[in-house]
Design a protein around this motif. Structure first.
Motif, PDB file in Angstrom:
ATOM      1  N   MET A   1       0.823  -1.205   0.000  1.00 59.16           N
ATOM      2  CA  MET A   1       0.000   0.000   0.000  1.00 59.16           C
ATOM      3  C   MET A   1       0.858   1.257   0.000  1.00 59.16           C
ATOM      4  N   HIS A   2       2.106   1.119  -0.383  1.00 56.03           N
ATOM      5  CA  HIS A   2       2.989   2.275  -0.449  1.00 56.03           C
ATOM      6  C   HIS A   2       2.655   3.106  -1.691  1.00 56.03           C
ATOM      7  N   ILE A   3       2.054   4.267  -1.495  1.00 57.62           N
ATOM      8  CA  ILE A   3       1.683   5.122  -2.612  1.00 57.62           C
ATOM      9  C   ILE A   3       2.946   5.729  -3.221  1.00 57.62           C
ATOM     10  N   PRO A   4       3.151   5.590  -4.527  1.00 51.01           N
ATOM     11  CA  PRO A   4       4.322   6.214  -5.168  1.00 51.01           C
ATOM     12  C   PRO A   4       4.042   7.671  -5.516  1.00 51.01           C
ATOM     13  N   ASP A   5       5.062   8.378  -5.948  1.00 46.67           N
ATOM     14  CA  ASP A   5       4.868   9.739  -6.462  1.00 46.67           C
ATOM     15  C   ASP A   5       3.905   9.693  -7.650  1.00 46.67           C
ATOM     16  N   GLY A   6       3.082  10.724  -7.759  1.00 45.82           N
ATOM     17  CA  GLY A   6       2.199  10.840  -8.901  1.00 45.82           C
ATOM     18  C   GLY A   6       0.790  10.349  -8.689  1.00 45.82           C
ATOM     19  N   PHE A   7       0.559   9.529  -7.662  1.00 41.02           N
ATOM     20  CA  PHE A   7      -0.783   8.983  -7.439  1.00 41.02           C
ATOM     21  C   PHE A   7      -1.699   9.953  -6.697  1.00 41.02           C
ATOM     22  N   VAL A   8      -1.124  10.841  -5.887  1.00 46.40           N
ATOM     23  CA  VAL A   8      -1.951  11.792  -5.146  1.00 46.40           C
ATOM     24  C   VAL A   8      -1.597  13.212  -5.580  1.00 46.40           C
ATOM     25  N   SER A   9      -2.584  14.084  -5.548  1.00 44.51           N
ATOM     26  CA  SER A   9      -2.401  15.467  -5.979  1.00 44.51           C
ATOM     27  C   SER A   9      -1.595  16.253  -4.962  1.00 44.51           C
ATOM     28  N   VAL A  10      -1.133  17.423  -5.376  1.00 44.44           N
ATOM     29  CA  VAL A  10      -0.362  18.288  -4.469  1.00 44.44           C
ATOM     30  C   VAL A  10      -1.178  18.670  -3.238  1.00 44.44           C
ATOM     31  N   PRO A  11      -2.450  19.088  -3.376  1.00 48.55           N
ATOM     32  CA  PRO A  11      -3.232  19.421  -2.174  1.00 48.55           C
ATOM     33  C   PRO A  11      -3.393  18.237  -1.224  1.00 48.55           C
ATOM     34  N   VAL A  12      -3.672  17.055  -1.767  1.00 48.26           N
ATOM     35  CA  VAL A  12      -3.832  15.874  -0.906  1.00 48.26           C
ATOM     36  C   VAL A  12      -2.508  15.523  -0.236  1.00 48.26           C
ATOM     37  N   ALA A  13      -1.419  15.606  -0.989  1.00 43.96           N
ATOM     38  CA  ALA A  13      -0.100  15.335  -0.409  1.00 43.96           C
ATOM     39  C   ALA A  13       0.215  16.329   0.696  1.00 43.96           C
ATOM     40  N   GLY A  14      -0.138  17.605   0.481  1.00 42.51           N
ATOM     41  CA  GLY A  14       0.131  18.624   1.491  1.00 42.51           C
ATOM     42  C   GLY A  14      -0.671  18.427   2.755  1.00 42.51           C
ATOM     43  N   VAL A  15      -1.965  18.168   2.608  1.00 41.93           N
ATOM     44  CA  VAL A  15      -2.821  17.984   3.782  1.00 41.93           C
ATOM     45  C   VAL A  15      -2.430  16.743   4.571  1.00 41.93           C
ATOM     46  N   THR A  16      -2.163  15.636   3.880  1.00 44.33           N
ATOM     47  CA  THR A  16      -1.782  14.412   4.583  1.00 44.33           C
ATOM     48  C   THR A  16      -0.411  14.555   5.252  1.00 44.33           C
ATOM     49  N   SER A  17       0.478  15.326   4.637  1.00 43.07           N
ATOM     50  CA  SER A  17       1.787  15.568   5.254  1.00 43.07           C
ATOM     51  C   SER A  17       1.641  16.369   6.542  1.00 43.07           C
ATOM     52  N   LEU A  18       0.831  17.413   6.500  1.00 41.30           N
ATOM     53  CA  LEU A  18       0.599  18.209   7.705  1.00 41.30           C
ATOM     54  C   LEU A  18      -0.037  17.366   8.802  1.00 41.30           C
ATOM     55  N   ALA A  19      -1.013  16.535   8.419  1.00 41.11           N
ATOM     56  CA  ALA A  19      -1.674  15.677   9.407  1.00 41.11           C
ATOM     57  C   ALA A  19      -0.686  14.688  10.019  1.00 41.11           C
ATOM     58  N   SER A  20       0.191  14.133   9.196  1.00 37.35           N
ATOM     59  CA  SER A  20       1.166  13.161   9.699  1.00 37.35           C
ATOM     60  C   SER A  20       2.189  13.813  10.620  1.00 37.35           C
ATOM     61  N   VAL A  21       2.669  15.004  10.237  1.00 38.65           N
ATOM     62  CA  VAL A  21       3.621  15.722  11.086  1.00 38.65           C
ATOM     63  C   VAL A  21       2.986  16.047  12.428  1.00 38.65           C
ATOM     64  N   ALA A  22       1.744  16.499  12.418  1.00 39.08           N
ATOM     65  CA  ALA A  22       1.052  16.818  13.664  1.00 39.08           C
ATOM     66  C   ALA A  22       0.884  15.569  14.533  1.00 39.08           C
ATOM     67  N   ALA A  23       0.474  14.462  13.908  1.00 40.25           N
ATOM     68  CA  ALA A  23       0.274  13.225  14.660  1.00 40.25           C
ATOM     69  C   ALA A  23       1.581  12.712  15.259  1.00 40.25           C
ATOM     70  N   LEU A  24       2.665  12.757  14.485  1.00 41.97           N
ATOM     71  CA  LEU A  24       3.954  12.276  14.982  1.00 41.97           C
ATOM     72  C   LEU A  24       4.502  13.188  16.076  1.00 41.97           C
ATOM     73  N   SER A  25       4.232  14.484  15.978  1.00 39.87           N
ATOM     74  CA  SER A  25       4.662  15.416  17.029  1.00 39.87           C
ATOM     75  C   SER A  25       3.992  15.073  18.348  1.00 39.87           C
ATOM     76  N   VAL A  26       2.705  14.787  18.285  1.00 36.28           N
ATOM     77  CA  VAL A  26       1.983  14.372  19.494  1.00 36.28           C
ATOM     78  C   VAL A  26       2.522  13.040  19.998  1.00 36.28           C
ATOM     79  N   ALA A  27       2.820  12.132  19.080  1.00 39.95           N
ATOM     80  CA  ALA A  27       3.336  10.820  19.467  1.00 39.95           C
ATOM     81  C   ALA A  27       4.657  10.932  20.209  1.00 39.95           C
ATOM     82  N   VAL A  28       5.528  11.837  19.768  1.00 37.86           N
ATOM     83  CA  VAL A  28       6.815  12.028  20.442  1.00 37.86           C
ATOM     84  C   VAL A  28       6.590  12.499  21.876  1.00 37.86           C
ATOM     85  N   VAL A  29       5.677  13.454  22.052  1.00 37.84           N
ATOM     86  CA  VAL A  29       5.402  13.987  23.385  1.00 37.84           C
ATOM     87  C   VAL A  29       4.769  12.917  24.276  1.00 37.84           C
ATOM     88  N   ARG A  30       3.757  12.230  23.737  1.00 36.30           N
ATOM     89  CA  ARG A  30       3.050  11.232  24.543  1.00 36.30           C
ATOM     90  C   ARG A  30       3.930  10.028  24.858  1.00 36.30           C
TER      91      ARG A  30
END
Length: 307
Positions: A1-30
């Motif tokens: 299920m590893h999505i390669p480059d080109g399968f998701v649009s720039v907006p989707v890539a941006g939003v999912t990246s922000l969500a992942s960074v936020a989630a991992l930041s919380v994970a580090v703290v917790r």
């Protein structure tokens, strides 16, 4: 299920990246309170094992293969979904950067699907099923196996929605197609997860949370990782995985070649030019070693402040 480059649009890539960074930041703290420094070797070993296990594609049906995602296994062995997130994210980042497995631009989506959604669905469902089954430790492999299988399907649904939002494929086609093939892959995930936990409960309970035993040594887990990464990886199915098969059937597989953000690496596709099968073994062993080192370092960084 590893999505390669080109399968998701720039907006989707941006939003999912922000969500992942936020989630991992919380994970580090917790993780500073949820995951003690005593288990740092276990975080490293779990991360290395999941990397190695993901190299082994198993056939499912119709010329399609699947591989372990490992979200359930990571969260349960580590005793914390926060630590499980860090484990899976580490694997995905190393795969993308060192092995060109999963797109750099799609890394946020991959972490969100497998390292956040997959881990949390597996964790919550395992806890729920454990209570329904009476809470006995002997029922953990069954509960975790079911949860692991379901988590794969949910992660696949998230991936399908991202593809649809990107305009890559119509939602009414890609959603049932991704769900159907990943139900089969989820069965394999559940069997592997249940089997590994059954073995650990009998042979190495010190590797599971909630046990008082001290860490009983490196030999068995290290040898297991070496065998999986260096030997069993050579017998992986050559059939395309679930997402690749769906992309071929729906006609968007070529998007991966049109948009490629590559990091120069001699280990792309888990191969070393000119070394054939031995190159795969070396790549697997190197990847496992890097995963262990990074995860062990993370465990030291996020240790409790009073540790």
């Amino acid at each position: 299920m590893h999505i390669p480059d080109g399968f998701v649009s720039v907006p989707v890539a941006g939003v999912t990246s922000l969500a992942s960074v936020a989630a991992l930041s919380v994970a580090v703290v917790r993780s500073q309170t949820a995951f003690g420094v005593r288990r740092a070797p276990i975080l490293g070993l779990t991360t290395a094992f999941i990397f190695a296990a993901q190299m082994i594609n198993f056939p499912v049906a119709g010329g399609t293969s699947g591989h372990l995602l490992g979200g359930a296994l990571a969260a349960i062995i580590l005793g914390s979904p926060w630590a499980g997130m860090l484990c899976i994210a580490t694997v995905l980042i190393i795969q993308a950067v060192l092995f060109a497995d999963g797109g750099i631009t799609a890394l946020g989506a991959n972490i969100l699907n497998m390292g956040v959604i997959g881990v949390w669905v597996a964790w919550v469902l395992t806890q729920t099923l454990q209570r329904l089954l009476g809470g006995a430790k002997s029922r953990l492999p069954l509960a975790a196996g079911i949860a692991a299988g379901v988590s794969v399907v949910v992660a696949a649904i998230a991936c399908a929605i991202e593809l649809a939002l990107s305009g890559t494929a119509p939602v009414n086609i890609v959603l049932p197609t991704m769900t159907g093939v990943h139900i089969l892959i989820g069965i394999g995930e559940g069997l592997i997860t249940g089997g590994v936990l059954t073995y650990l409960a009998i042979a190495r309970p010190d590797l599971l949370p909630g046990e008082e035993q001290k860490f009983q040594g490196w030999l068995v887990p290290v040898v297991s990782i070496i065998l999986v990464a260096g030997v069993l990886s050579l017998f992986a199915s050559g059939w395309p995985d679930g997402l690749e098969r769906v992309a071929e059937n729906l006609g968007f597989i070529d998007l991966a070649e049109q948009v490629r953000v590559a990091v120069p690496t001699p280990l792309a596709d888990y191969e070393i030019q000119g070394l054939e099968q031995i190159g795969t073994s070396i790549a697997g062993l190197l990847g496992s070693a890097v995963c262990f080192a990074v995860a062990f370092g993370i465990a030291k960084v996020v240790k409790p402040k009073n540790a």
